[in-house]
Scaffold this motif. Sequence first.
Motif, mmCIF file in Angstrom:
data_model
loop_
_atom_site.group_PDB
_atom_site.id
_atom_site.type_symbol
_atom_site.label_atom_id
_atom_site.label_comp_id
_atom_site.label_asym_id
_atom_site.label_seq_id
_atom_site.Cartn_x
_atom_site.Cartn_y
_atom_site.Cartn_z
ATOM 1 N N ALA A 203 3.894 7.396 12.954
ATOM 2 C CA ALA A 203 3.067 6.950 14.081
ATOM 3 C C ALA A 203 2.564 5.544 13.821
ATOM 4 N N ASN A 204 2.640 4.695 14.838
ATOM 5 C CA ASN A 204 2.046 3.354 14.802
ATOM 6 C C ASN A 204 0.947 3.307 15.862
ATOM 7 N N PHE A 205 -0.242 2.894 15.448
ATOM 8 C CA PHE A 205 -1.348 2.859 16.415
ATOM 9 C C PHE A 205 -2.352 1.776 16.023
ATOM 10 N N LYS A 206 -3.267 1.521 16.938
ATOM 11 C CA LYS A 206 -4.371 0.578 16.702
ATOM 12 C C LYS A 206 -5.680 1.331 16.922
ATOM 13 N N ARG A 594 -16.480 -5.488 17.351
ATOM 14 C CA ARG A 594 -15.587 -5.103 16.253
ATOM 15 C C ARG A 594 -14.188 -5.640 16.525
ATOM 16 N N THR A 595 -13.291 -5.500 15.539
ATOM 17 C CA THR A 595 -11.913 -5.969 15.696
ATOM 18 C C THR A 595 -10.981 -4.780 15.887
ATOM 19 N N VAL A 596 -9.807 -5.077 16.410
ATOM 20 C CA VAL A 596 -8.758 -4.060 16.555
ATOM 21 C C VAL A 596 -7.934 -4.051 15.271
ATOM 22 N N ASN A 597 -7.759 -2.870 14.699
ATOM 23 C CA ASN A 597 -7.028 -2.725 13.432
ATOM 24 C C ASN A 597 -5.711 -2.002 13.657
ATOM 25 N N PRO A 598 -4.578 -2.661 13.329
ATOM 26 C CA PRO A 598 -3.285 -1.986 13.486
ATOM 27 C C PRO A 598 -2.952 -1.128 12.253
ATOM 28 N N VAL A 599 -2.273 -0.002 12.479
ATOM 29 C CA VAL A 599 -1.846 0.894 11.386
ATOM 30 C C VAL A 599 -0.389 1.251 11.623
ATOM 31 N N GLN A 600 0.408 1.151 10.554
ATOM 32 C CA GLN A 600 1.848 1.405 10.676
ATOM 33 C C GLN A 600 2.266 2.605 9.813
ATOM 34 N N ASN A 601 3.230 3.345 10.331
ATOM 35 C CA ASN A 601 3.966 4.373 9.559
ATOM 36 C C ASN A 601 3.065 5.434 8.918
ATOM 37 N N ILE A 602 2.168 6.005 9.720
ATOM 38 C CA ILE A 602 1.331 7.106 9.255
ATOM 39 C C ILE A 602 2.038 8.423 9.559
ATOM 40 N N VAL A 603 1.993 9.363 8.601
ATOM 41 C CA VAL A 603 2.573 10.691 8.829
ATOM 42 C C VAL A 603 1.444 11.709 8.937
ATOM 43 N N VAL A 642 -11.994 4.805 18.319
ATOM 44 C CA VAL A 642 -11.252 4.801 19.577
ATOM 45 C C VAL A 642 -9.898 4.183 19.251
ATOM 46 N N PHE A 643 -8.809 4.800 19.743
ATOM 47 C CA PHE A 643 -7.484 4.321 19.343
ATOM 48 C C PHE A 643 -6.516 4.316 20.519
ATOM 49 N N SER A 644 -5.396 3.645 20.276
ATOM 50 C CA SER A 644 -4.291 3.644 21.241
ATOM 51 C C SER A 644 -2.989 3.702 20.458
ATOM 52 N N VAL A 645 -2.111 4.652 20.820
ATOM 53 C CA VAL A 645 -0.832 4.829 20.116
ATOM 54 C C VAL A 645 0.186 3.829 20.650
ATOM 55 N N ASP A 646 0.806 3.084 19.703
ATOM 56 C CA ASP A 646 1.885 2.165 20.089
ATOM 57 C C ASP A 646 3.189 2.921 20.281
ATOM 58 N N GLY A 647 3.450 3.880 19.414
ATOM 59 C CA GLY A 647 4.688 4.640 19.536
ATOM 60 C C GLY A 647 4.933 5.501 18.310
#
Length: 694
Positions: A203-206, A594-603, A642-647
């Motif tokens: 999962a990739n999300f911010k 606050r800032t938006v924090n991206p997160v990549q490749n979470i399982v 609070v988050f939003s899924v990129d894909g």
Amino acid sequence: MGLMTFLRNRAGYILVFAIGFAIVAFLVGDAINVGKPFWAANQKTVGSIDGKDISIDEFTPKVDQNLNQFKQQYGGSANAQMTAMAVDQAWNAELAAALLTKEYDRLGLTVSNDELMDLLVGQNPSPLIKQYFSDPQTGQINKLSLNQFLKSKDPQALQQSNMLQMEIKNQALQQKYSNLIRNSVYVTSLEATDEYTNRNKLANFKYVSLDYTSIPDASVKLAESDYSDYYNENKARFNNPQDTRAFEYVTFSISPTAADSLAIKTQIDKIAEDFKVAKNDSLFAAINSDVKVPYTYLTKGKLDPAVDSAVFSLPAGSFYGPKLSGNSYKVVKVIATRFSPDSVKASHILIDPAKVGGDDKALKLADSLKGLVVKGTSFAELAKNYSVDGSKDKGGELGTFARGAMVPEFENAAFDGKAGDIKVVKSQFGYHVIKIEKQIGSSKVAKLAYVEKALGASSKTQAAAYKAASNFLSEVKGNDFSKLAQQKGLKVAIADKITPTQGFAPGLDNPRKLIQDAYAADQGDVLPEIYNMTNAYVVAHLTAVNPKGILPLEAVKKEIEPMVRNAVKAKMLKDKFEKAGKASLDQIASKVGRTVNPVQNIVFANPIIPGVAQENALVGNVFGSQPGKVSAPVNGERGVYVFSVDGFTNPAPIANMFKQKEGMLLSLGQRSLGAAFQALQDNAKIKDNRVKFY
């Protein structure tokens, strides 16, 4: 006449009383037959399992056996933690024996005579047979030695054989039960697919977060409803699997003062001067040293590292010290040095003087046996016929051993001789006829006269600390423990969730007596004694008695306060997010500062946000959301998100479904065994009184 009339009128009552007393006397007669009260038997019951009592007389030898094994395994003397481990292991063995035996009978699990014979001497021997009868050189089972052991008529060998066979049967039954449990669990293809997906789908999300630390604790006022709401929502977390206690305590140091250290330095300097001119080095060391080091050849690495290297670089006749290392002074005389084997392989015949008519006859027999061996008689046959040691069934073979494994007299004979020598020596066990089979390696060894003097507190220092502890114990009864400690400048330490048999407690090195008294006291009691630790006296106050089961709110209120405070903060932070409106993630971040924090490749199976924390709720919500949508606020461990899924990136299909299921079954089978045994315990009537004895 009046007495006779009285007796006739009340004869019926007297008869009933007499019969009743006779019945009671019959029932309790065995208990009081030696003048003890009939309730005395309960004082010897260490516990019971489904109504079957376990006597302390039966239980103690099992604890001692475990303790001896631990001492051999870990080295050193027994301590509180080692003893607690030995007691727990013995108790768990009792539980397993009682509960599993009942389960075997219920399920009809048995080991037939044919199965037992196959496990003893067949093609599929028990692991115990492999352990005890395998040749260390070849790894193959020594059939001759095994058969001799099983056919031996010697009473001791028969007892050992019966014990071994019983243990082999128990292992076989345990294996059957384990197989039965493992074969009762299975994994469906859907479960295997879910597990594979959870570990491989990415999962990739911010996200935007508001940390709980952004709100000062002092600004949050907690109401009783806040506590009860959190408690009711998380009640399952407060299940106490067994009785526990909590206590607070203060310590009164008995560490050596500067004056104590100076006195010991003066003492060790005097000892060193006397040691240099002593006529009998070994006797002087034995009298003056706090630590007894054998007066025999030692290999490098047996002493304190700071002393060891220095001593082994010195020639014979050298004097070392006084040297302060750790918490003691060391003084050493190097008596002699030489090179010696690292290990020896030997056999022996042990003769007990008490069984042959005294020392003279034992020595004469030993010399005769030595003569027979020299002339070619089989050492193994002589060992079998004359030795009283357990090694006789193996021809007297002791295997290969290093220094320190045998008593000094035996060790000196084995290491000072050469391969092929036959020697006769006397030890505390009797007379040994020793055959040196082989000597391996060569290293420098040193014979040392060793004196060690601990840097301890003087009697004056100890008396002053004890008096302070005694005064505090007298004053605190009827007063507030923490308040009085604060007034006297004492630090109050806390030990909670203390179980009945544990051998440790935070900050205490010898807490068993304290824990025993805690389990005999009521909540709020000041414990009755001054407890002696290695470097302190301790006075304690029992603050909580937590029974098995779901703990009440009052018992966990202090513990959950940080979580309750975060739950209240979470409501405040959610309001802040909601006031920011349902805009894009960037707009929300701007409004809350606050800032938006991206997160990549979470399982899903590893819900750790890099650089933040493990956030199960956040990651769970991410994998349950649709891409491109801004989520509602989610309470996490560190804050509100609070988050939003990129894909999402889906993994390739499972290449080998069988292998996937097999790996899951292995893990599931192991867990199911523990769960099955726990279920047996949960459904049994178990009384554990160990805390009264250990």
